[in-house]
Each structure stands twice: as structure tokens, then as C-alpha cells.
Design a protein around this motif. Structure first.
Motif, PDB file in Angstrom:
ATOM      1  N   GLY A 222      51.824  25.325  48.373  1.00 10.89           N
ATOM      2  CA  GLY A 222      52.982  24.607  48.881  1.00 10.89           C
ATOM      3  C   GLY A 222      54.197  24.649  47.991  1.00 10.89           C
ATOM      4  N   ILE A 223      54.055  25.112  46.773  1.00  8.29           N
ATOM      5  CA  ILE A 223      55.193  25.204  45.855  1.00  8.29           C
ATOM      6  C   ILE A 223      55.782  26.596  46.013  1.00  8.29           C
ATOM      7  N   LYS A 224      56.892  26.675  46.696  1.00  6.58           N
ATOM      8  CA  LYS A 224      57.507  27.961  46.991  1.00  6.58           C
ATOM      9  C   LYS A 224      58.681  28.190  46.053  1.00  6.58           C
ATOM     10  N   VAL A 225      58.680  29.327  45.399  1.00  6.36           N
ATOM     11  CA  VAL A 225      59.766  29.691  44.489  1.00  6.36           C
ATOM     12  C   VAL A 225      60.378  31.003  44.951  1.00  6.36           C
ATOM     13  N   ASN A 226      61.637  31.185  44.645  1.00  3.91           N
ATOM     14  CA  ASN A 226      62.363  32.398  44.997  1.00  3.91           C
ATOM     15  C   ASN A 226      62.598  33.240  43.752  1.00  3.91           C
ATOM     16  N   ILE A 227      62.414  34.535  43.897  1.00  4.55           N
ATOM     17  CA  ILE A 227      62.681  35.486  42.817  1.00  4.55           C
ATOM     18  C   ILE A 227      63.842  36.369  43.258  1.00  4.55           C
ATOM     19  N   THR A 228      64.883  36.418  42.448  1.00  4.05           N
ATOM     20  CA  THR A 228      66.020  37.289  42.728  1.00  4.05           C
ATOM     21  C   THR A 228      65.863  38.595  41.952  1.00  4.05           C
ATOM     22  N   TRP A 229      66.689  39.558  42.317  1.00  4.51           N
ATOM     23  CA  TRP A 229      66.678  40.817  41.569  1.00  4.51           C
ATOM     24  C   TRP A 229      67.035  40.576  40.105  1.00  4.51           C
ATOM     25  N   ARG A 230      67.961  39.662  39.863  1.00  9.24           N
ATOM     26  CA  ARG A 230      68.347  39.389  38.469  1.00  9.24           C
ATOM     27  C   ARG A 230      67.200  38.719  37.715  1.00  9.24           C
ATOM     28  N   ASP A 231      66.391  37.921  38.394  1.00 10.65           N
ATOM     29  CA  ASP A 231      65.214  37.337  37.742  1.00 10.65           C
ATOM     30  C   ASP A 231      64.277  38.434  37.231  1.00 10.65           C
ATOM     31  N   LEU A 232      64.148  39.509  38.005  1.00 17.24           N
ATOM     32  CA  LEU A 232      63.293  40.615  37.569  1.00 17.24           C
ATOM     33  C   LEU A 232      63.865  41.276  36.316  1.00 17.24           C
ATOM     34  N   TYR A 233      65.182  41.467  36.307  1.00 14.86           N
ATOM     35  CA  TYR A 233      65.790  42.070  35.117  1.00 14.86           C
ATOM     36  C   TYR A 233      65.583  41.175  33.891  1.00 14.86           C
ATOM     37  N   ASN A 234      65.815  39.863  34.058  1.00 15.18           N
ATOM     38  CA  ASN A 234      65.646  38.948  32.929  1.00 15.18           C
ATOM     39  C   ASN A 234      64.202  38.940  32.448  1.00 15.18           C
ATOM     40  N   ALA A 235      63.266  39.018  33.382  1.00 14.48           N
ATOM     41  CA  ALA A 235      61.857  39.062  32.984  1.00 14.48           C
ATOM     42  C   ALA A 235      61.557  40.333  32.208  1.00 14.48           C
ATOM     43  N   HIS A 236      62.105  41.458  32.667  1.00 10.58           N
ATOM     44  CA  HIS A 236      61.892  42.708  31.932  1.00 10.58           C
ATOM     45  C   HIS A 236      62.490  42.609  30.522  1.00 10.58           C
ATOM     46  N   SER A 237      63.658  42.021  30.410  1.00  7.10           N
ATOM     47  CA  SER A 237      64.320  41.921  29.105  1.00  7.10           C
ATOM     48  C   SER A 237      63.533  41.060  28.131  1.00  7.10           C
ATOM     49  N   SER A 238      62.691  40.152  28.648  1.00  3.69           N
ATOM     50  CA  SER A 238      61.926  39.275  27.755  1.00  3.69           C
ATOM     51  C   SER A 238      60.855  40.036  26.974  1.00  3.69           C
ATOM     52  N   PHE A 239      60.585  41.285  27.346  1.00  6.12           N
ATOM     53  CA  PHE A 239      59.598  42.106  26.637  1.00  6.12           C
ATOM     54  C   PHE A 239      60.258  42.987  25.569  1.00  6.12           C
ATOM     55  N   ALA A 240      61.459  42.637  25.157  1.00  6.31           N
ATOM     56  CA  ALA A 240      62.227  43.514  24.264  1.00  6.31           C
ATOM     57  C   ALA A 240      61.492  43.826  22.970  1.00  6.31           C
ATOM     58  N   ASN A 241      60.624  42.927  22.520  1.00  5.54           N
ATOM     59  CA  ASN A 241      59.943  43.165  21.233  1.00  5.54           C
ATOM     60  C   ASN A 241      58.884  44.254  21.304  1.00  5.54           C
ATOM     61  N   ILE A 242      58.481  44.662  22.536  1.00  2.00           N
ATOM     62  CA  ILE A 242      57.474  45.725  22.651  1.00  2.00           C
ATOM     63  C   ILE A 242      57.907  46.813  23.633  1.00  2.00           C
ATOM     64  N   ASP A 243      59.117  46.736  24.150  1.00  2.00           N
ATOM     65  CA  ASP A 243      59.563  47.637  25.209  1.00  2.00           C
ATOM     66  C   ASP A 243      60.197  48.899  24.629  1.00  2.00           C
ATOM     67  N   ILE A 244      59.723  50.056  25.055  1.00  2.00           N
ATOM     68  CA  ILE A 244      60.350  51.305  24.635  1.00  2.00           C
ATOM     69  C   ILE A 244      61.812  51.341  25.066  1.00  2.00           C
ATOM     70  N   ASP A 245      62.103  50.752  26.240  1.00  2.00           N
ATOM     71  CA  ASP A 245      63.472  50.725  26.765  1.00  2.00           C
ATOM     72  C   ASP A 245      64.208  49.450  26.389  1.00  2.00           C
ATOM     73  N   ALA A 246      63.831  48.808  25.289  1.00  2.00           N
ATOM     74  CA  ALA A 246      64.438  47.542  24.895  1.00  2.00           C
ATOM     75  C   ALA A 246      65.961  47.661  24.830  1.00  2.00           C
ATOM     76  N   GLY A 247      66.618  46.620  25.331  1.00  2.00           N
ATOM     77  CA  GLY A 247      68.067  46.604  25.300  1.00  2.00           C
ATOM     78  C   GLY A 247      68.721  47.216  26.514  1.00  2.00           C
TER      79      GLY A 247
END
Length: 684
Positions: A71-96
Motif C-alpha cells: 500500500g505504500i506507493k512511491v514514484n521514481i523519476t528519471w532524475r532519481d535513477l541518475y542520483n541513485a547511480h551517482s551514489s556509487f561514485a566510490n566504486i563506479d568506473i564511470d564515477a562523476g
């Protein structure tokens, strides 16, 4: 006359030497009679993040996915996906990677074959981030009392690595953000993934508390002070107070706290929780209670002074006592708290802080368990393990979990007794949504689980205006990771829903399982035959790591056949070529017979999981290629080459390795003799 020769080698281009010369007859013809070969193959898949613009309309702020957990419905935007990807900057080959680059239509996720690189400084490992991890991270930021994680079904391929991490002739590989001289390549296939929602009330525990400012209608006889946050007895009356509807704590890890001041040895005080709940503003608990009644509390504390010591015991439920009064000739019914321990022996000091924390437990046949934890501390910090200790844990199983627990504070007639610094973690919109879902008042629509399907997780991919691009790239992107989504792809403004109900909800875990669906419509596949260097497989474009489809070893499509040639013999073989570039048909002339091909080997069907191509082939009808040698031909070596034609690029290509050894059977025979030359005789 026929000569059979068997050649064996560990690579597709080789010389075979013979201790004695072989004499081939006049007008010799050659053919391949049999081939046994096992070729390593690497299949790389990339899924491109669609080109999402932020001007003139900010399409990146639009919802692309919805997730519903009980019953708890949340919305994910395209920008939310980008921000989530950016949170892996410490291990991401494409960091930054910038937001514009991420949504440029060039950023690739590579689901198969994990690459791990270690920079030259050797401080940490970097990987190409997987999209299911990004999706779980985006969801994690949205839910208040669920922990969202991902479990990827990565099936290893049982072969040796086909990628050499250290490139030939070089000591490093240039990644987008660093130079690497070591790493690992794991040959895997992403078959699917699970999004797991685990009930985690710790998130609510860590929230900032709100001061509980009691309204006048919520208290009876208490003297309010400190912005109505503190309550003190008046010395002449029984006092009572309820949090009531306007100040309900979160039932998903929320808690209330109070500091106790007990000074009158002739009186008692009680602080606890009632699980009967509050319906709405006009159905609140009345604070008008004629007598001191700790039995109204389901779980809580009762404080008193015994022999000069401040002590308390735990209230955990009520017990009903029934007896017959002979004086009145009537049955008497009374309810009293159940105490633990039976006598008040737990000590406290004035201004100690007492906490009552509540969270949901397990589900049992349509009922819900609540777990209530009681703490005692010397300061107001529940998370301070040095000064706050867990005292007692109580459990209650209710038929309906859609409750708003109420906190009660009672005081017997006494002077200068008080509850001060009353605070609580308030319920949120997600608490209310979950309660509405459980109580069947949630607005259920078609294809949604009913309110009784507790333990449900649901995902929705919606075709809204953000999906109406020319190539439908956004929807294709989702279809790569969520299988069975292509059924309604051609219909605009259609909501596609995947409903998953978990059987693990008893353990406070709900899980949605998805199969990946990488097709030529929603992803790009690149093939590599033979073993490769890392620079053959990957490249850096605009600071982003991509599959190197410009490599001479890369193939967009597998060849239909391999060609076998003997390059040191005058074999005549004519090879036509056909190539399509864009919308223009391009034909090339025949080879002129110089390719010296004696046979072809058709490639079998290659499946997505295949990491090698085993071939055992014998032609049904052998075709012989002429050498046109007027004299016997002597040879003591054969220069054999196996190659293929890449019809996408119209290039002749070859691979440089095989698994183990290859074997070819070659057949040489004398061709037809030329007819005798006769003079023409004509009548005069």
C-alpha cells in the motif's frame, strides 16, 4: 589417385611440416573433408539509457516507475535513477558522469560479464555499476521503514576467461577516471534479479522526535507547562492524559519518551500504550477517568516509592477477576494489570527517561503481530547504547493492523509528580497509507492486489507522455530488465503493471522476481570470436566506458560460415561478396580466384549462454577446387588459414585462438585430364 592429409594445430592460422615431400598429381583438385574445431566466443550486451531532455520541459523530473509495497506507493523519476547511480561514485568506473551525459543516449549499462579494475594506486576496486543495483538504491531512498536491496541472478559460465586484462604490448588499461594495471573479468550472464523489501523500523527510530504539546481536551487535571509539553499533578485529583489522534506515534518503529519525576510516596504514576487505536478526531480517548486506572494500558510502566526507593514494574496486559460479594449478593468483576515482575523492584531515579517503541511483527493467518519494546535511560537518546538499555519486550497479535496506537499518562493523587519532556516520533503519510491498505480503505484499482494480500510488492511502468519519443527508447529500456513487457508496446498511454505477491512476508520480507529480456530491440549485442585483450572489448568514449564495437575483433552479427584456405598452393577459388550499407545495396566483384579457399564450415546456432562454439562438420557433397598445375606439385608444408567475411563491414576477419586443438582432414585428387588438341577440318 587420392591423397588424404590430416593437420592439427592450436590456432586457426598455422604451418604444418612433413618429414617427406608429398607429390600432388597433375591438375590436382583439393577439398576439405572434415573439420573439428572449438572456438571461444564472448557475447557482450549493452543497454543504453534513453535520451531524456530537460528543456524546454524537464522530462527527467517525470515519473518513470512506481513501486507499491503493502500500500505504500512511491514514484521514481528519471532524475532519481541518475542520483541513485551517482551514489556509487566510490566504486563506479564511470564515477562523476554528469546528468547530461547520463541522459545523452550514449551511456551504457553492461549487464553481463562483470569487469573489476584496480587503479595503479591499488586503493580500491572499481566496477561497471549494474542497473538493478541502481534501481534498488533509488527505491531505498523513497521508503521510510523498508530496506530495499537487490539480488541478481548472475550465472557464471563454466569456461576460462576469454578476456586478457593486461593488453598485449601494453601494461595498463585506460578507464574513464583512472589507469589500471590489474583487474579481473568474470564471465557471467544476468538472467534476472529480485527486488527485496525488508521491513526495517530502524529508519523510523533514527528520525527526529516531535515535542508532544498536549491540548486542553486531551488532559484531565494535569497542570500543563513548558508549551504544554510537561504535565504535573495538582495534588488533589486523579490525573490522566492521552496523546489522541493529533499526536499518534508511528507503528513502524516510532516511539514516545518521557522523563519521570515522582516525589509523593503515597501516590503512583503510569505511562504506557493502548493498542485499541484511535479512529478520528471525533472518536478520541476521553481523558476523564474517575479513578487511577493503569489497567487501561496494554503495555507500559507503573512507578511508585517503596521503602524510600523509587521503583517500577512492567505492565503487560490485563487480567479479569470475578468473585461473588456476599454482602451485596452480587457478582463483582474487576480488571487489574499483569505486572512483571509481580512486585515493583526495578529501580529508577528522577528524570530518568523511559521509552516505548512499537513496530510490526510477523503475519499469522490474516492477523498482525506488534512488538513493543520498553527502554530506560539516563538521557533522552534512545540510540545511546551506553546510557539507554532495553528493559522488556512485549508482543500483541491483532486481527486488524490498521491502528493508531495511543499513549496514556496517569497519576494518582499526589503532589509535585510530573511527566516532563514528552516527545514522540510521529506517524507519516506512509504509515497512513499502509494502515489504509490493511483496512481495505485504500483506493484499489484493477490489477492491484487487494488489501488482504499483505506481503505484496508491485511495480508499474507507465506509458505517459515521456514515453512518446520517436523510437520509444524509454519503454524499450525498461523492457530489457522487466520481461513480458513488449505485449502492449505499440499502444500509447497504456499502463503496464507487474504484480508480484511474496510468500516470504511472514519473515517481514517481500520479494519481486524479474527475468531479463535482452533482445535486438532493447539492447545491443556485440560478438568477439577467440580470446581478446581488454582494449578489444572496452573503450572510453566521452569519459564513459562502453563496449568497443569499433574493434577489429568486434562483430555485430556472427558469420554464417568459416572459410578454410591453403595459402601456399595455387588453388583457384572465386568468392562473391554482398553488403548492405544503409538503404543502398552494394555489390562487389568476385575475388579473381586468389583466395585459395578449399572449403567452408557453417557455424551452428549460437545461444545467448554459449561461451564456445563446438563444430564437428563433414560436407555431404565435397566440392573440389582446381589447382591447374600442368606438372606434378611437390610440397612439404601446408600454410592453412581459417577466416571469415564480416558482411556488416565487408571486411575479411579472423580469430586468433581456439579451445584446445583443431583438426582438419584435407583430400587431394587428380583432376580430369585435358582433352587432346585436334586441328579443325573444314570443307573447301
Amino acid at each position: 589417385m587420392s591423397i588424404n592429409i590430416n593437420v592439427v594445430a592450436n590456432k586457426p592460422e598455422f604451418n604444418n611440416f612433413f618429414s617427406e615431400q608429398i607429390v600432388l598429381p597433375v591438375n590436382c583438385e583439393a577439398s576439405m573433408a572434415k573439420a573439428n574445431i572449438d572456438i571461444p566466443i564472448l557475447q557482450m550486451v549493452s543497454v543504453v539509457v534513453p535520451n531524456i531532455t530537460d528543456a524546454p520541459d524537464d522530462n527527467r523530473a517525470k515519473t518513470c516507475l512506481k513501486c507499491n509495497v503493502d500500500g505504500i506507493k512511491v514514484n521514481i523519476t528519471w532524475r532519481d535513477l541518475y542520483n541513485a547511480h551517482s551514489s556509487f561514485a566510490n566504486i563506479d568506473i564511470d564515477a562523476g558522469v554528469s546528468e547530461n551525459d547520463y541522459f545523452s543516449g550514449l551511456f551504457e549499462y553492461i549487464p553481463n560479464n562483470k569487469l573489476v579494475l584496480v587503479p595503479n594506486n591499488g586503493l580500491t576496486e572499481f566496477v561497471k555499476i549494474a542497473f538493478p543495483s541502481v534501481l534498488a538504491k533509488a527505491l531505498q531512498t523513497k521508503f521510510e521503514f523498508y530496506e530495499i536491496t537487490v539480488d541478481m541472478d548472475l550465472q557464471p559460465n563454466n569456461v576460462d576467461s576469454v578476456v586478457n586484462i593486461t593488453p598485449a604490448g601494453a601494461s595498463t588499461f585506460d578507464a574513464p577516471n583512472f589507469t589500471s594495471n590489474q583487474g579481473e573479468f568474470f564471465s557471467t550472464q544476468l538472467k534476472g534479479f529480485s527486488i527485496i523489501a525488508t521491513y526495517n523500523p530502524q529508519k523510523q527510530v533514527e528520525r527526529t522526535r516531535t515535542n508532544n504539546n498536549f491540548d486542553a481536551i486531551d488532559v484531565n487535571n494535569w497542570q500543563r507547562s513548558n508549551a504544554n509539553q510537561d504535565l504535573e499533578t495538582d495534588g488533589v485529583s486523579v490525573c490522566s492524559a492521552w496523546f489522541n489522534n493529533g499526536a499518534s506515534i508511528s507503528p513502524n518503529g516510532g516511539y514516545s519518551s518521557t522523563k519521570i519525576n515522582l516525589n509523593d510516596a503515597s501516590s503512583k504514576m503510569a505511562y504506557g500504550i493502548s493498542l485499541e487505536g484511535v479512529a478520528h478526531e471525533t472518536s478520541e480517548y476521553t481523558p476523564i477517568i474517575a479513578t487511577y486506572s493503569p489497567e487501561l494500558l496494554d503495555v507500559g510502566f507503573e512507578f511508585s516509592i517503596v521503602n524510600g526507593e523509587r521503583v517500577y514494574n512492567i505492565i503487560d496486559g490485563q487480567r479479569e477477576y470475578v468473585y461473588y460479594d456476599s454482602n451485596t449478593n452480587a457478582e463483582v468483576v474487576s480488571d487489574l494489570p499483569i505486572y512483571h515482575p509481580v512486585s515493583p523492584i526495578l529501580k529508577f531515579e528522577n528524570l530518568d527517561t523511559f521509552f516505548i517503541q512499537i513496530q510490526r511483527g510477523n503475519l499469522y493467518n490474516g492477523t498482525t503481530e506488534f512488538v513493543i519494546r520498553l527502554y530506560q535511560g539516563t538521557d533522552e537518546d534512545l540510540l545511546d547504547s551506553n546510557n539507554t538499555k532495553l528493559i522488556y519486550v512485549a508482543k500483541r497479535t491483532l486481527n486488524s493492523p490498521a491502528i493508531k496506537p495511543n499513549i496514556g499518562l496517569f497519576g494518582d493523587i499526589g503532589l509535585a509528580n510530573s511527566f516532563v519532556a514528552n516527545k514522540f516520533v510521529n506517524r507519516t503519510d506512509q504509515d497512513n497509507l499502509q494502515a489504509s491498505w490493511f483496512s481495505s480503505s485504500y483506493p484499489v484499482t484493477e490489477n492491484e492486489p487487494s488489501a488482504q494480500m499483505i506481503g505484496s510488492i508491485q511495480f508499474e511502468i507507465e506509458r505517459t507522455e515521456s514515453f512518446l519519443t520517436v523510437n520509444n527508447d524509454e519503454f524499450l529500456f525498461w523492457s530489457a530488465y522487466f520481461d513480458r513487457m513488449n505485449d502492449t508496446m505499440g499502444v500509447a498511454n497504456v499502463i503496464i503493471k507487474r504484480v508480484m505477491s511474496s510468500i516470504e512476508s511472514k519473515n517481514q520480507v517481500v520479494k519481486a522476481n524479474f527475468k531479463t529480456n535482452f533482445t535486438t530491440n532493447n539492447s545491443f549485442k556485440t560478438f568477439f570470436l577467440g580470446r581478446c585483450d581488454i582494449n578489444d572489448v572496452y573503450r572510453t568514449v566521452g569519459g564513459l566506458l562502453q563496449i568497443n564495437n569499433q574493434s577489429v575483433k568486434s562483430l555485430l552479427n556472427l558469420p554464417k560460415e568459416l572459410k578454410v584456405s591453403i595459402n601456399n598452393m595455387p588453388i583457384k577459388s572465386y568468392q562473391g561478396k554482398y553488403n548492405v550499407v544503409g538503404d543502398t545495396n552494394q555489390f562487389s566483384t568476385t575475388s579473381g580466384g586468389e583466395q585459395r579457399i578449399i572449403g567452408t564450415i557453417p557455424l551452428p546456432v549460437v545461444l545467448d549462454d554459449d561461451t564456445n562454439i563446438p563444430i564437428t562438420y563433414e560436407p555431404f557433397n565435397m566440392t573440389f577446387k582446381p589447382m591447374n598445375n600442368p606438372e606434378p606439385f611437390m610440397v612439404n608444408q601446408l600454410l592453412v588459414e581459417i577466416f571469415f567475411q564480416d558482411y556488416d563491414t565487408n571486411q575479411r576477419k579472423k580469430f586468433d585462438s581456439v579451445n584446445g586443438f583443431l583438426s582438419l582432414d584435407l583430400n587431394f585428387r587428380q583432376g580430369a585430364k585435358p582433352p587432346p588438341i585436334m586441328n579443325n577440318i573444314r570443307a573447301i
